[in-house]
Design a protein around this motif. Structure first.
Motif, PDB file in Angstrom:
ATOM      1  N   CYS A 106      12.202  23.378   3.474  1.00  0.00           N
ATOM      2  CA  CYS A 106      13.541  23.346   2.879  1.00  0.00           C
ATOM      3  C   CYS A 106      13.500  23.935   1.475  1.00  0.00           C
ATOM      4  O   CYS A 106      12.569  23.697   0.708  1.00  0.00           O
ATOM      5  N   ARG A 107      14.529  24.693   1.136  1.00  0.00           N
ATOM      6  CA  ARG A 107      14.610  25.325  -0.171  1.00  0.00           C
ATOM      7  C   ARG A 107      15.871  24.904  -0.927  1.00  0.00           C
ATOM      8  O   ARG A 107      16.372  25.630  -1.788  1.00  0.00           O
ATOM      9  N   CYS A 108      16.365  23.708  -0.628  1.00  0.00           N
ATOM     10  CA  CYS A 108      17.528  23.205  -1.354  1.00  0.00           C
ATOM     11  C   CYS A 108      17.124  22.855  -2.786  1.00  0.00           C
ATOM     12  O   CYS A 108      15.935  22.808  -3.117  1.00  0.00           O
ATOM     13  N   GLY A 109      18.087  22.609  -3.635  1.00  0.00           N
ATOM     14  CA  GLY A 109      17.806  22.339  -5.040  1.00  0.00           C
ATOM     15  C   GLY A 109      16.921  21.128  -5.245  1.00  0.00           C
ATOM     16  O   GLY A 109      16.002  21.144  -6.072  1.00  0.00           O
ATOM     17  N   THR A 110      17.179  20.074  -4.483  1.00  0.00           N
ATOM     18  CA  THR A 110      16.406  18.846  -4.638  1.00  0.00           C
ATOM     19  C   THR A 110      14.947  19.049  -4.244  1.00  0.00           C
ATOM     20  O   THR A 110      14.029  18.671  -4.977  1.00  0.00           O
ATOM     21  N   CYS A 111      14.731  19.653  -3.081  1.00  0.00           N
ATOM     22  CA  CYS A 111      13.363  19.883  -2.614  1.00  0.00           C
ATOM     23  C   CYS A 111      12.621  20.852  -3.522  1.00  0.00           C
ATOM     24  O   CYS A 111      11.440  20.658  -3.831  1.00  0.00           O
ATOM     25  N   THR A 112      13.319  21.888  -3.982  1.00  0.00           N
ATOM     26  CA  THR A 112      12.700  22.875  -4.871  1.00  0.00           C
ATOM     27  C   THR A 112      12.241  22.211  -6.165  1.00  0.00           C
ATOM     28  O   THR A 112      11.170  22.528  -6.702  1.00  0.00           O
ATOM     29  N   LYS A 113      13.043  21.278  -6.671  1.00  0.00           N
ATOM     30  CA  LYS A 113      12.674  20.544  -7.884  1.00  0.00           C
ATOM     31  C   LYS A 113      11.435  19.698  -7.656  1.00  0.00           C
ATOM     32  O   LYS A 113      10.545  19.614  -8.515  1.00  0.00           O
ATOM     33  N   VAL A 114      11.357  19.073  -6.490  1.00  0.00           N
ATOM     34  CA  VAL A 114      10.186  18.259  -6.158  1.00  0.00           C
ATOM     35  C   VAL A 114       8.935  19.121  -6.091  1.00  0.00           C
ATOM     36  O   VAL A 114       7.876  18.756  -6.605  1.00  0.00           O
ATOM     37  N   TYR A 115       9.048  20.314  -5.471  1.00  0.00           N
ATOM     38  CA  TYR A 115       7.896  21.221  -5.401  1.00  0.00           C
ATOM     39  C   TYR A 115       7.389  21.566  -6.803  1.00  0.00           C
ATOM     40  O   TYR A 115       6.178  21.553  -7.059  1.00  0.00           O
ATOM     41  N   ALA A 116       8.342  21.863  -7.702  1.00  0.00           N
ATOM     42  CA  ALA A 116       7.970  22.253  -9.067  1.00  0.00           C
ATOM     43  C   ALA A 116       7.297  21.083  -9.792  1.00  0.00           C
ATOM     44  O   ALA A 116       6.299  21.271 -10.494  1.00  0.00           O
ATOM     45  N   GLN A 117       7.853  19.883  -9.643  1.00  0.00           N
ATOM     46  CA  GLN A 117       7.296  18.710 -10.313  1.00  0.00           C
ATOM     47  C   GLN A 117       5.867  18.409  -9.845  1.00  0.00           C
ATOM     48  O   GLN A 117       5.037  17.949 -10.620  1.00  0.00           O
ATOM     49  N   ARG A 118       5.595  18.693  -8.593  1.00  0.00           N
ATOM     50  CA  ARG A 118       4.282  18.405  -8.036  1.00  0.00           C
ATOM     51  C   ARG A 118       3.307  19.593  -8.138  1.00  0.00           C
ATOM     52  O   ARG A 118       2.179  19.507  -7.656  1.00  0.00           O
ATOM     53  N   GLY A 119       3.766  20.671  -8.742  1.00  0.00           N
ATOM     54  CA  GLY A 119       2.900  21.829  -8.938  1.00  0.00           C
ATOM     55  C   GLY A 119       2.607  22.602  -7.675  1.00  0.00           C
ATOM     56  O   GLY A 119       1.561  23.246  -7.562  1.00  0.00           O
ATOM     57  N   ILE A 120       3.523  22.576  -6.717  1.00  0.00           N
ATOM     58  CA  ILE A 120       3.313  23.274  -5.453  1.00  0.00           C
ATOM     59  C   ILE A 120       4.468  24.225  -5.128  1.00  0.00           C
ATOM     60  O   ILE A 120       4.737  24.516  -3.959  1.00  0.00           O
ATOM     61  N   ALA A 121       5.144  24.710  -6.156  1.00  0.00           N
ATOM     62  CA  ALA A 121       6.272  25.623  -5.946  1.00  0.00           C
ATOM     63  C   ALA A 121       5.837  26.899  -5.240  1.00  0.00           C
ATOM     64  O   ALA A 121       6.653  27.588  -4.611  1.00  0.00           O
ATOM     65  N   HIS A 122       4.549  27.225  -5.329  1.00  0.00           N
ATOM     66  CA  HIS A 122       4.058  28.455  -4.708  1.00  0.00           C
ATOM     67  C   HIS A 122       4.180  28.425  -3.192  1.00  0.00           C
ATOM     68  O   HIS A 122       4.141  29.484  -2.542  1.00  0.00           O
ATOM     69  N   LEU A 123       4.339  27.248  -2.599  1.00  0.00           N
ATOM     70  CA  LEU A 123       4.410  27.156  -1.144  1.00  0.00           C
ATOM     71  C   LEU A 123       5.626  27.875  -0.570  1.00  0.00           C
ATOM     72  O   LEU A 123       5.619  28.278   0.593  1.00  0.00           O
ATOM     73  N   THR A 124       6.670  28.044  -1.366  1.00  0.00           N
ATOM     74  CA  THR A 124       7.862  28.745  -0.896  1.00  0.00           C
ATOM     75  C   THR A 124       7.893  30.193  -1.360  1.00  0.00           C
ATOM     76  O   THR A 124       8.885  30.895  -1.172  1.00  0.00           O
TER      77      THR A 124
END
Length: 413
Positions: free
Chosen positions: A308-326
């Motif tokens: 998922c690439r919604c705003g909420t999920c994208t924020k979670v990815y960034a907070q956990r240092g895994i934004a690169h997965l998308t």
């Protein structure tokens, strides 16, 4: 009575031979492998000017920085650190070349001496000291009887031995009948807790010997992503024939989703991600893992496309240092794809240069080149006819071939 073996040889002791075509194919395969590792980098220019590259081949010079807090690009490895003890780290993400900065004790980079004292966004682990895995051993390991292949975590980018990734006696690494891996990405048992929200997704994102790929297992329509009919038959029926929500069933192993599942939304089909809606329909940041049961994850081909690439999920990815997965460009598959494109372009340029050179010659020069090629073929043919096939061809033999060619040319001139 058995002979002393001085004039005979056992079949398995006979010297292995290869044809010229096999040898050339082997060289081309090695060149392709090198291009894939280096991302098609020809090693002529330092990558520092490009900033923090999404992915590049990185090396660590133990001679210059034994503490392992610096990394260098391919060009600097070749030009600035020749003869040094250098560790090959394969690829790293979001990395900028450190060669010649403050960590190198006043030794400037020969290719780009004007660099900032440090690259604060760079990340270093014990790989930069030449150690890998939870066991902290080097690779190749001088004390190991046999070098065991290692696998890289797509989160922390450390390398692990299969015996050290937390697999139990039941859970196995997904491989085909020939032992080749069936997963696209591996997430180690140390990083899986921060990615535990992946348990909310359909089980086809998980690699196993029975699955193909996430990209093939789902089709997108106006209502979201749905499972194909084959997967529905396997995952949506219980012994009474009733529909089972595959997001809420328990998965006992890595191949069946690695561990105990967490609470999941009632609907078994991912929601539509258009308009900023969350595919999962719940706050993924509230999911948590049982750290005592942390297990490695093996992800099937195309699994990142399902995230998922919604705003909420994208924020979670960034907070956990895994934004690169998308980020599509982050994957090794994309990295190697670009490397292959660069290689094909380089080969085309080489062929074009050769064609331009031939076209630039006059008729007499072309005849001389063709005659020279013919002379080399004849000399090689004569050599092979008179050569003892039981012996190995040495550099002295090759030198004598060209010396004979030179003598024949002098007699004819």
């Amino acid at each position: 009575m058995a002979g002393d073996g001085s004039d005979t040889a056992f079949p398995d002791e006979a010297e292995q031979t290869v044809t010229l075509n096999e040898y050339i194919d082997g060289i081309e395969a090695e060149e392709l492998e090198a291009d894939l590792v280096l991302g098609g980098d020809d090693g002529n220019e330092c990558t520092y000017a490009g900033g923090y590259l999404k992915r590049q081949a990185v090396f660590s010079c133990i001679t210059c920085v034994p503490d392992g807090v610096a990394g260098i690009c391919t060009a600097c490895c070749i030009t600035c650190h020749e003869g040094h003890e250098v560790v090959e780290l394969w690829t790293k993400r979001n990395f900028r070349c450190d060669c010649g900065n403050s960590k190198f004790g006043g030794h400037l980079c020969k290719l780009n001496p004007e660099k900032d004292p440090e690259n604060p966004a760079n990340s270093y682990n014990h790989n930069f000291k030449g150690f890998y895995c939870t066991c902290g051993r080097p690779y190749p390991d001088p004390e190991a009887k046999e070098q065991v292949e290692m696998i890289q975590c797509c989160i922390c980018e450390d390398w692990f031995h299969e015996d050290h990734i937390g697999l139990d006696s039941i859970v196995k690494m997904p491989r085909d009948e020939e032992g080749e891996p069936l997963y696209e990405d591996f997430i180690c048992h140390k990083c899986s807790p921060i990615c535990y929200f992946l348990k909310l997704y359909p089980e086809t994102i998980w690699a196993s010997s029975k699955q193909s790929s996430a990209s093939q297992a789902f089709t997108a329509d106006s209502n979201g992503l749905e499972e194909d009919s084959a997967d529905q038959a396997d995952t949506e029926k219980n012994e009474n024939g009733a529909r089972v929500d595959h997001l809420s069933v328990e998965k006992p192993s890595v191949e069946d989703n690695c561990a105990e599942d967490i609470a999941a939304p009632e609907k078994s089909i991912l929601g539509d991600n258009s308009g900023g809606n969350c595919k999962l329909g719940m706050d993924v940041d509230r999911t948590s893992a049982d750290l005592e049961k942390a297990m490695p994850f093996f992800m099937s081909k195309g699994w990142r496309d399902i995230l998922c690439r919604c705003g909420t999920c994208t924020k979670v990815y960034a907070q956990r240092g895994i934004a690169h997965l998308t980020d599509k460009d982050d994957s090794i598959e994309e990295y190697e794809k670009v490397a292959k494109q660069k290689r094909e372009k380089k080969l085309e340029q080489q062929e074009g240069a050769e064609a331009n050179f031939i076209n630039s010659l006059n008729h007499v020069q072309k005849i001389e080149i063709l005659s020279g090629i013919s002379d080399i073929k004849n000399e090689l043919h004569s050599f092979l006819q008179s050569f003892d096939p039981s012996k190995a061809v040495t550099s002295e033999d090759v030198r004598s071939i060209f010396e004979n060619l030179a003598k024949k040319k002098q007699r004819l001139s």
